[in-house]
Design a protein around this motif. Sequence first.
Motif, PDB file in Angstrom:
ATOM      1  N   LEU A 129      72.294  84.048  79.434  1.00 29.83           N
ATOM      2  CA  LEU A 129      72.863  82.938  80.208  1.00 29.83           C
ATOM      3  C   LEU A 129      72.864  83.253  81.702  1.00 29.83           C
ATOM      4  N   GLN A 130      73.027  84.534  82.045  1.00 27.58           N
ATOM      5  CA  GLN A 130      73.026  84.917  83.457  1.00 27.58           C
ATOM      6  C   GLN A 130      71.653  84.718  84.088  1.00 27.58           C
ATOM      7  N   VAL A 131      70.586  85.138  83.377  1.00 28.05           N
ATOM      8  CA  VAL A 131      69.242  84.969  83.944  1.00 28.05           C
ATOM      9  C   VAL A 131      68.883  83.490  84.018  1.00 28.05           C
ATOM     10  N   LEU A 132      69.394  82.700  83.074  1.00 29.83           N
ATOM     11  CA  LEU A 132      69.161  81.250  83.144  1.00 29.83           C
ATOM     12  C   LEU A 132      69.787  80.692  84.408  1.00 29.83           C
ATOM     13  N   ASN A 133      70.961  81.146  84.741  1.00 30.79           N
ATOM     14  CA  ASN A 133      71.655  80.681  85.948  1.00 30.79           C
ATOM     15  C   ASN A 133      70.990  81.190  87.220  1.00 30.79           C
ATOM     16  N   ASP A 134      70.423  82.403  87.152  1.00 29.69           N
ATOM     17  CA  ASP A 134      69.902  83.043  88.364  1.00 29.69           C
ATOM     18  C   ASP A 134      68.452  82.672  88.681  1.00 29.69           C
ATOM     19  N   TRP A 135      67.556  82.778  87.669  1.00 32.50           N
ATOM     20  CA  TRP A 135      66.147  82.621  88.005  1.00 32.50           C
ATOM     21  C   TRP A 135      65.246  82.130  86.863  1.00 32.50           C
ATOM     22  N   ALA A 136      65.773  81.965  85.657  1.00 30.31           N
ATOM     23  CA  ALA A 136      64.900  81.632  84.524  1.00 30.31           C
ATOM     24  C   ALA A 136      65.095  80.189  84.067  1.00 30.31           C
ATOM     25  N   ILE A 137      65.238  79.270  85.013  1.00 32.52           N
ATOM     26  CA  ILE A 137      65.480  77.876  84.662  1.00 32.52           C
ATOM     27  C   ILE A 137      64.330  77.284  83.845  1.00 32.52           C
ATOM     28  N   ASP A 138      63.121  77.830  83.999  1.00 28.84           N
ATOM     29  CA  ASP A 138      61.979  77.341  83.221  1.00 28.84           C
ATOM     30  C   ASP A 138      62.177  77.581  81.729  1.00 28.84           C
ATOM     31  N   TYR A 139      63.075  78.485  81.387  1.00 29.95           N
ATOM     32  CA  TYR A 139      63.324  78.826  79.980  1.00 29.95           C
ATOM     33  C   TYR A 139      64.646  78.247  79.487  1.00 29.95           C
ATOM     34  N   ILE A 140      65.090  77.152  80.094  1.00 30.91           N
ATOM     35  CA  ILE A 140      66.364  76.561  79.722  1.00 30.91           C
ATOM     36  C   ILE A 140      66.392  76.151  78.248  1.00 30.91           C
ATOM     37  N   SER A 141      65.282  75.600  77.742  1.00 33.28           N
ATOM     38  CA  SER A 141      65.245  75.164  76.346  1.00 33.28           C
ATOM     39  C   SER A 141      65.395  76.353  75.401  1.00 33.28           C
ATOM     40  N   GLU A 142      64.612  77.408  75.646  1.00 33.61           N
ATOM     41  CA  GLU A 142      64.647  78.580  74.770  1.00 33.61           C
ATOM     42  C   GLU A 142      66.012  79.261  74.797  1.00 33.61           C
ATOM     43  N   ILE A 143      66.566  79.440  75.998  1.00 29.82           N
ATOM     44  CA  ILE A 143      67.828  80.178  76.120  1.00 29.82           C
ATOM     45  C   ILE A 143      69.001  79.371  75.585  1.00 29.82           C
ATOM     46  N   MET A 144      69.017  78.071  75.829  1.00 28.60           N
ATOM     47  CA  MET A 144      70.105  77.249  75.303  1.00 28.60           C
ATOM     48  C   MET A 144      70.043  77.170  73.777  1.00 28.60           C
ATOM     49  N   THR A 145      68.839  77.148  73.224  1.00 30.74           N
ATOM     50  CA  THR A 145      68.702  77.168  71.767  1.00 30.74           C
ATOM     51  C   THR A 145      69.268  78.455  71.198  1.00 30.74           C
ATOM     52  N   LEU A 146      68.950  79.586  71.845  1.00 37.13           N
ATOM     53  CA  LEU A 146      69.482  80.872  71.394  1.00 37.13           C
ATOM     54  C   LEU A 146      71.005  80.901  71.505  1.00 37.13           C
ATOM     55  N   SER A 147      71.541  80.325  72.566  1.00 38.31           N
ATOM     56  CA  SER A 147      72.993  80.305  72.753  1.00 38.31           C
ATOM     57  C   SER A 147      73.670  79.501  71.649  1.00 38.31           C
ATOM     58  N   LEU A 148      73.065  78.371  71.277  1.00 35.81           N
ATOM     59  CA  LEU A 148      73.627  77.543  70.208  1.00 35.81           C
ATOM     60  C   LEU A 148      73.593  78.273  68.870  1.00 35.81           C
ATOM     61  N   ILE A 149      72.515  79.021  68.638  1.00 32.06           N
ATOM     62  CA  ILE A 149      72.423  79.804  67.399  1.00 32.06           C
ATOM     63  C   ILE A 149      73.527  80.860  67.375  1.00 32.06           C
ATOM     64  N   HIS A 150      73.755  81.518  68.514  1.00 36.56           N
ATOM     65  CA  HIS A 150      74.819  82.523  68.586  1.00 36.56           C
ATOM     66  C   HIS A 150      76.171  81.906  68.232  1.00 36.56           C
ATOM     67  N   ILE A 151      76.402  80.722  68.713  1.00 40.41           N
ATOM     68  CA  ILE A 151      77.690  80.078  68.491  1.00 40.41           C
ATOM     69  C   ILE A 151      77.851  79.592  67.053  1.00 40.41           C
ATOM     70  N   SER A 152      76.774  79.064  66.489  1.00 34.18           N
ATOM     71  CA  SER A 152      76.869  78.401  65.177  1.00 34.18           C
ATOM     72  C   SER A 152      76.737  79.356  63.989  1.00 34.18           C
ATOM     73  N   GLU A 153      76.045  80.473  64.186  1.00 34.15           N
ATOM     74  CA  GLU A 153      75.832  81.396  63.074  1.00 34.15           C
ATOM     75  C   GLU A 153      76.993  82.369  62.937  1.00 34.15           C
ATOM     76  N   PRO A 154      77.283  82.826  61.716  1.00 34.49           N
ATOM     77  CA  PRO A 154      78.371  83.808  61.546  1.00 34.49           C
ATOM     78  C   PRO A 154      77.986  85.155  62.140  1.00 34.49           C
ATOM     79  N   THR A 155      78.985  85.899  62.591  1.00 38.61           N
ATOM     80  CA  THR A 155      78.746  87.231  63.134  1.00 38.61           C
ATOM     81  C   THR A 155      78.590  88.224  62.000  1.00 38.61           C
ATOM     82  N   ARG A 156      77.567  89.048  62.106  1.00 41.94           N
ATOM     83  CA  ARG A 156      77.332  90.069  61.092  1.00 41.94           C
ATOM     84  C   ARG A 156      77.941  91.382  61.537  1.00 41.94           C
ATOM     85  N   ARG A 157      78.634  92.021  60.647  1.00 39.74           N
ATOM     86  CA  ARG A 157      79.194  93.330  60.979  1.00 39.74           C
ATOM     87  C   ARG A 157      78.121  94.383  60.891  1.00 39.74           C
ATOM     88  N   SER A 158      78.144  95.325  61.824  1.00 35.02           N
ATOM     89  CA  SER A 158      77.138  96.397  61.803  1.00 35.02           C
ATOM     90  C   SER A 158      77.392  97.333  60.621  1.00 35.02           C
TER      91      SER A 158
END
Length: 222
Positions: free
Chosen positions: A193-222
């Motif tokens: 999210l930081q690189v999206l804010n700083d310089w990777a705006i061209d990858y907004i679709s890819e990074i926002m999709t990854l962020s949504l997956i992080h939020i929606s998927e359950p956390t796996r314990r190591s």
Amino acid sequence: VCMSVFNIHSLSIHNYFCIGLIYDSIMLTMDDLPSRLIIAADGATDLVRPMLPDIIGQYFRIMEDVENESVLTALQAIILKFGEDITGLSPLIVSKLISLFQQYLSAGEDDEEAVFNAVQCLETIDAVLEAVQDHPEVLAQLEPITQPMILNLLQEGESLYEYIDSATQMVSGYTTFSEGISPTMWSLCGPLLQVLNDWAIDYISEIMTLSLIHISEPTRRS
């Protein structure tokens, strides 16, 4: 030699004797490589399968001495052809590719051949991840191996812009095919999210999709 192997891989040859002659002739020019590397004919892969650890090891030994994209291209062909068979070797393959990537990266932006080879290293890592995507236990082994490299790519800034695509592809592979989001992958969400804010705006679709997956998927314990 490596380009010849790669080109022959796309042919349909049904005479095993001819296959042997072709590969033996090619390999006469490079004694360190075993003969009969990548064989596309039906059933011929059984001849190669037991040799895979030695074949892959020889490729990495060559890459330590020779900066040539043909070597990486041929290695990618092996991974694509024998995906299921390299599962147990994948942690070693990825570790070696990361080491090579760091070597090429240290050459600087002005070395175009090194930059190209660095990109190919990342693409080959992506090929490995794709090959083992049905094995979440293997992906779990690869996450901590690749995470420091991905984090470095995100934190180094816009100077490494050409590598951001591969970084997002790797994170996508882990989050899509692993059993839940691991703490290792969670550690990359903020930097993405930081690189999206700083310089990777061209990858907004890819990074926002990854962020949504992080939020929606359950956390796996190591």
